[in-house]
Enzyme design. Structure first.
Site: not given
Length: 251
Positions: A159-161, A163
């Site tokens: 999820a971070y990647v 974003s």
């Protein structure tokens, strides 16, 4: 809401650094001040730390301003940009280091965490980039921050990647949209950096494994990323629409 301290009426180049109370943001502020910039120190919630940084820089002779606001709130960021222009007469460089990282396997991620990262990392970058595109003067630079995990593709970072991949796309398209303005737009993608954001929740074995991953066999330091930002903010006028991987040689 802003606090300003200026030690000289003469202002050369002006930079706004969002997320300036974080490890990388603070290092970027200090490096740009050392390079002769007047710098606006942006904070979201940690006003006390921002004001302490302002006082430290002012005491050493730097020109500095503290501005608060939620990067995802267009009215608050418009007010922050207004405050910088009022204090220093314009803006030449915007460095957007503001971001949050919440990790979990994709199958297990709390979707509220996904929404929080989307709001800060994607919407926040878009709002800041929008204001920067309207305000930065000719010869200026807009610099966003992504992550080298867009290439290393580590589990739990999905999820971070996602974003941060959006951050890179916003950057690359904005560089083309500003054709003819003499404004560069780039992203710095750090590898593992010894900041509280990275170190939180990791044991010594995990940290050591990250440190050994790059050929230079150490974690990055915030000052390493600040060097890359300073390059893009200053002499790198022929680097535009790029993602600069600042990671010690990590694949």
């Amino acid at each position: 809401m802003s606090t300003s301290v200026s030690t000289s009426p003469r202002v050369a180049r002006v930079a706004l650094v969002t997320g300036a109370t974080g490890g990388i943001g603070e290092a970027v502020v200090e490096r740009l001040v050392a390079d002769g910039f007047a710098v606006a120190v942006h904070y979201a919630g940690n006003k006390a730390k921002a004001e302490a940084l302002v006082e430290k820089i002012a005491a050493s002779g730097g020109q500095v301003l503290a501005v608060g606001g939620d990067v995802a709130d267009e009215q608050q960021m418009q007010a922050a940009f207004d405050a910088v222009e009022t204090a220093f007469g314009g803006i030449d460089v915007v460095v957007n280091t503001a971001g949050i990282m919440l990790l979990a396997p994709i199958a297990e991620l709390n979707l509220d965490d996904l929404d929080r990262m989307h709001r800060t990392n994607i919407r926040g970058t878009f709002v800041v980039s929008q204001q920067a595109a309207r305000r930065v003067r000719r010869g200026g630079a807009i610099i966003n921050v992504s992550t080298s995990v867009t290439r290393t593709q580590l589990p739990t970072y999905g999820a971070y990647v996602a974003s941060k991949a959006a951050v890179e796309s916003i950057t690359l398209i904005l560089a083309r949209e500003l054709r003819g303005r003499d404004i560069t737009v780039n992203t710095v993608a750090p590898g593992p950096v010894a900041t509280p954001l990275f170190l939180e929740g990791k044991d010594e074995e995990t940290i050591g494994r990250f440190a050994k991953a790059a050929p230079l066999e150490r974690l990055g330091e915030p000052r390493d990323i600040a060097e890359s930002v300073a390059f893009l903010a200053g002499p790198a006028r022929w680097v535009n629409g790029q993602v600069l991987y600042s990671n010690g040689g990590l694949a």
